[in-house]
Design a protein around this motif. Structure first.
Motif, PDB file in Angstrom:
ATOM      1  N   SER A 137      -7.209   3.625 -18.740  1.00 23.54           N
ATOM      2  CA  SER A 137      -7.763   3.361 -17.628  1.00 23.54           C
ATOM      3  C   SER A 137      -8.774   2.342 -17.531  1.00 23.54           C
ATOM      4  CB  SER A 137      -8.645   4.694 -17.326  1.00 23.54           C
ATOM      5  OG  SER A 137      -9.704   4.848 -18.245  1.00 23.54           O
ATOM      6  N   HIS A 138      -8.925   1.476 -18.362  1.00 19.65           N
ATOM      7  CA  HIS A 138     -10.009   0.220 -18.357  1.00 19.65           C
ATOM      8  C   HIS A 138      -9.267  -0.708 -17.536  1.00 19.65           C
ATOM      9  CE1 HIS A 138     -12.865   1.633 -21.716  1.00 19.65           C
ATOM     10  NE2 HIS A 138     -11.752   2.133 -22.005  1.00 19.65           N
ATOM     11  N   SER A 139     -10.098  -1.715 -16.751  1.00 18.46           N
ATOM     12  CA  SER A 139      -9.738  -2.625 -16.145  1.00 18.46           C
ATOM     13  C   SER A 139      -8.937  -3.821 -17.112  1.00 18.46           C
ATOM     14  CB  SER A 139     -10.716  -3.526 -15.761  1.00 18.46           C
ATOM     15  OG  SER A 139     -11.409  -2.835 -14.673  1.00 18.46           O
ATOM     16  N   LEU A 140      -7.792  -4.323 -16.720  1.00 16.83           N
ATOM     17  CA  LEU A 140      -6.950  -5.251 -17.781  1.00 16.83           C
ATOM     18  C   LEU A 140      -6.660  -6.325 -16.804  1.00 16.83           C
ATOM     19  CD1 LEU A 140      -4.892  -5.684 -19.858  1.00 16.83           C
ATOM     20  CD2 LEU A 140      -3.396  -4.437 -18.749  1.00 16.83           C
ATOM     21  N   THR A 141      -6.674  -7.601 -17.335  1.00 13.24           N
ATOM     22  CA  THR A 141      -6.163  -8.684 -16.626  1.00 13.24           C
ATOM     23  C   THR A 141      -4.728  -8.887 -16.852  1.00 13.24           C
ATOM     24  OG1 THR A 141      -6.483 -10.255 -18.531  1.00 13.24           O
ATOM     25  CG2 THR A 141      -8.628  -9.871 -17.341  1.00 13.24           C
ATOM     26  N   GLU A 142      -4.357  -9.803 -16.000  1.00 13.19           N
ATOM     27  CA  GLU A 142      -2.942 -10.507 -16.143  1.00 13.19           C
ATOM     28  C   GLU A 142      -3.075 -11.521 -17.485  1.00 13.19           C
ATOM     29  OE1 GLU A 142       0.152 -10.177 -14.409  1.00 13.19           O
ATOM     30  OE2 GLU A 142      -0.734  -8.269 -13.930  1.00 13.19           O
ATOM     31  N   PRO A 143      -1.883 -11.614 -18.133  1.00 12.52           N
ATOM     32  CA  PRO A 143      -1.705 -12.751 -19.000  1.00 12.52           C
ATOM     33  C   PRO A 143      -2.204 -14.140 -18.554  1.00 12.52           C
ATOM     34  CG  PRO A 143       0.196 -11.434 -19.058  1.00 12.52           C
ATOM     35  CD  PRO A 143      -0.532 -11.158 -17.849  1.00 12.52           C
ATOM     36  N   LEU A 144      -2.266 -15.064 -19.316  1.00 10.78           N
ATOM     37  CA  LEU A 144      -2.807 -16.407 -18.811  1.00 10.78           C
ATOM     38  C   LEU A 144      -1.744 -17.034 -17.783  1.00 10.78           C
ATOM     39  CD1 LEU A 144      -3.127 -18.056 -22.622  1.00 10.78           C
ATOM     40  CD2 LEU A 144      -4.926 -17.215 -20.792  1.00 10.78           C
ATOM     41  N   LEU A 145      -0.497 -16.624 -17.866  1.00  9.41           N
ATOM     42  CA  LEU A 145       0.650 -16.803 -16.718  1.00  9.41           C
ATOM     43  C   LEU A 145       0.756 -15.674 -16.052  1.00  9.41           C
ATOM     44  CD1 LEU A 145       3.045 -19.042 -18.668  1.00  9.41           C
ATOM     45  CD2 LEU A 145       1.340 -19.769 -17.199  1.00  9.41           C
ATOM     46  N   ASP A 146       0.541 -15.419 -14.852  1.00 14.51           N
ATOM     47  CA  ASP A 146       0.514 -14.302 -13.972  1.00 14.51           C
ATOM     48  C   ASP A 146       1.602 -14.195 -12.959  1.00 14.51           C
ATOM     49  OD1 ASP A 146      -0.004 -16.162 -12.168  1.00 14.51           O
ATOM     50  OD2 ASP A 146      -1.915 -14.957 -11.023  1.00 14.51           O
ATOM     51  N   GLY A 147       2.711 -15.191 -13.246  1.00 14.66           N
ATOM     52  CA  GLY A 147       3.783 -15.216 -12.287  1.00 14.66           C
ATOM     53  C   GLY A 147       3.765 -16.020 -11.361  1.00 14.66           C
ATOM     54  N   GLY A 148       2.427 -16.557 -10.827  1.00 18.23           N
ATOM     55  CA  GLY A 148       2.268 -17.693  -9.717  1.00 18.23           C
ATOM     56  C   GLY A 148       2.317 -18.918 -10.483  1.00 18.23           C
ATOM     57  N   GLU A 149       1.613 -19.872  -9.715  1.00 13.06           N
ATOM     58  CA  GLU A 149       1.621 -21.221 -10.381  1.00 13.06           C
ATOM     59  C   GLU A 149       0.659 -21.379 -11.550  1.00 13.06           C
ATOM     60  OE1 GLU A 149       2.727 -24.491  -9.714  1.00 13.06           O
ATOM     61  OE2 GLU A 149       4.236 -23.334  -8.408  1.00 13.06           O
ATOM     62  N   PRO A 150       1.256 -21.980 -12.674  1.00 18.58           N
ATOM     63  CA  PRO A 150       0.541 -22.137 -13.908  1.00 18.58           C
ATOM     64  C   PRO A 150      -0.852 -22.772 -13.571  1.00 18.58           C
ATOM     65  CG  PRO A 150       2.916 -22.931 -14.110  1.00 18.58           C
ATOM     66  CD  PRO A 150       2.621 -22.738 -12.542  1.00 18.58           C
ATOM     67  N   PRO A 151      -1.756 -22.061 -14.232  1.00 20.92           N
ATOM     68  CA  PRO A 151      -3.172 -22.649 -14.139  1.00 20.92           C
ATOM     69  C   PRO A 151      -3.233 -24.139 -14.506  1.00 20.92           C
ATOM     70  CG  PRO A 151      -3.362 -20.820 -15.010  1.00 20.92           C
ATOM     71  CD  PRO A 151      -1.895 -21.066 -15.025  1.00 20.92           C
ATOM     72  N   SER A 152      -3.870 -25.226 -13.946  1.00 20.01           N
ATOM     73  CA  SER A 152      -3.592 -26.595 -13.980  1.00 20.01           C
ATOM     74  C   SER A 152      -4.366 -26.590 -15.578  1.00 20.01           C
ATOM     75  CB  SER A 152      -4.605 -27.440 -12.873  1.00 20.01           C
ATOM     76  OG  SER A 152      -5.791 -26.797 -12.729  1.00 20.01           O
ATOM     77  N   ALA A 153      -5.299 -25.964 -15.680  1.00 20.14           N
ATOM     78  CA  ALA A 153      -5.986 -26.198 -17.080  1.00 20.14           C
ATOM     79  C   ALA A 153      -5.084 -25.976 -18.089  1.00 20.14           C
ATOM     80  CB  ALA A 153      -7.229 -25.240 -17.141  1.00 20.14           C
ATOM     81  N   LEU A 154      -4.108 -25.186 -18.012  1.00 13.95           N
ATOM     82  CA  LEU A 154      -3.073 -24.698 -19.067  1.00 13.95           C
ATOM     83  C   LEU A 154      -2.009 -25.999 -19.201  1.00 13.95           C
ATOM     84  CD1 LEU A 154      -2.219 -22.716 -21.201  1.00 13.95           C
ATOM     85  CD2 LEU A 154      -1.052 -21.463 -19.325  1.00 13.95           C
ATOM     86  N   VAL A 155      -1.712 -26.476 -17.927  1.00 14.59           N
ATOM     87  CA  VAL A 155      -0.846 -27.431 -17.892  1.00 14.59           C
ATOM     88  C   VAL A 155      -1.509 -28.795 -18.569  1.00 14.59           C
ATOM     89  CG1 VAL A 155       0.562 -29.220 -16.514  1.00 14.59           C
ATOM     90  CG2 VAL A 155       0.233 -26.648 -15.804  1.00 14.59           C
ATOM     91  N   GLU A 156      -2.599 -28.897 -18.330  1.00 13.56           N
ATOM     92  CA  GLU A 156      -3.368 -30.066 -18.845  1.00 13.56           C
ATOM     93  C   GLU A 156      -3.452 -30.060 -20.255  1.00 13.56           C
ATOM     94  OE1 GLU A 156      -4.576 -32.895 -17.616  1.00 13.56           O
ATOM     95  OE2 GLU A 156      -4.372 -32.501 -15.543  1.00 13.56           O
TER      96      GLU A 156
END
Length: 252
Positions: free
Chosen positions: A214-233
């Motif tokens: 029941s704890h709050s849980l984040t999506e992975p680094l890639l959430d299925g949308g556009e990849p974060p620019s920081a990750l691409v860099e």
């Protein structure tokens, strides 16, 4: 960067790498997943990387589950190549699987994995901001885990970077191979939110979701949308470091 010995470069290889060779190809090697959404998210990341460096060929390979496997993907590349592990820490896959793969070539190097890096802390912080968790809640960082001793300082280093980024406690916990487990860490920190330190959806994310309960849980680094620019860099920077290593070896 990994050592020249680990990257497979010998004195003969350095002599063979001449100035008239083209810009190295980038072989982005991820773990591989049977999860369709996770596989699509990683494929999109590789496409976005290719768009950023149009004068270099960009290829994808995998250490497990998906094809082509890393040795086959590298064998298909003519000319020099920089192998960038789309993996978050040192471990067997980076040192042994990819190290041996590059050792079979006279003109290939393997870069450091993606983590730990402050840019990953930025992406993790962004994912945490997307949850409904309290902003001062402690964070359990869900790490895949490895028996390789080099993986432990990487995981702890990433937790420290995220703690600095957030200004609150971050506790690393492991999905396999090491302790504490996610469940154990959450028992010790009952009000914590779980930050998923995984690249994309797949087996380990499913385990994380079960352990988080029941704890709050984040999506992975890639959430299925556009990849974060920081990750691409970050991936491109790893490639540039590998390219510089090849150039330095070529000049010797």
């Amino acid at each position: 960067m990994v050592s020249h010995a680990e990257s497979g470069f010998s004195r003969r290889a350095r002599r063979a790498y001449t100035r008239d060779m083209p810009r190295p190809a980038l072989l982005a090697v991820s773990h591989g997943t049977s999860d369709a959404d996770g596989a699509a998210a990683i494929a999109l990341l590789v496409r976005r990387i290719a768009e950023r460096i149009p004068d270099a060929a960009v290829h994808a390979g995998f250490v497990d589950v998906q094809q082509p496997d890393a040795p086959s993907a590298l064998a298909a590349i003519e000319g020099p190549a920089v192998v960038v592990p789309l993996l978050l820490s040192q471990g067997f896959h980076v040192r042994v699987d990819l190290g041996r793969t590059a050792a079979a070539r006279d003109d290939a190097v393997v870069t450091d994995p993606l983590g730990p890096d402050p840019r990953l802390a930025d992406v993790l912080a962004m994912r945490l901001a997307e949850t409904d968790a309290e902003t001062d809640a402690p964070v359990v960082l869900a790490v895949a885990g490895s028996r390789d001793p080099r993986s432990l300082p990487d995981a702890e280093g990433m937790a420290a970077l995220l703690a600095t980024r957030l200004g609150r406690d971050v506790v690393p916990a492991y999905l396999a191979a090491r302790e504490p487990s996610i469940a154990e860490a959450l028992r010790a920190h009952p009000g914590a939110v779980v930050a998923t330190y995984l690249l994309a959806h797949g087996y380990f994310f499913d385990v994380t979701r079960r352990e988080a309960g029941s704890h709050s849980l984040t999506e992975p680094l890639l959430d299925g949308g556009e990849p974060p620019s920081a990750l691409v860099e970050l991936v491109i920077d790893r490639y540039l470091a590998g390219e510089a290593e090849l150039a330095a070896l070529r000049g010797r």
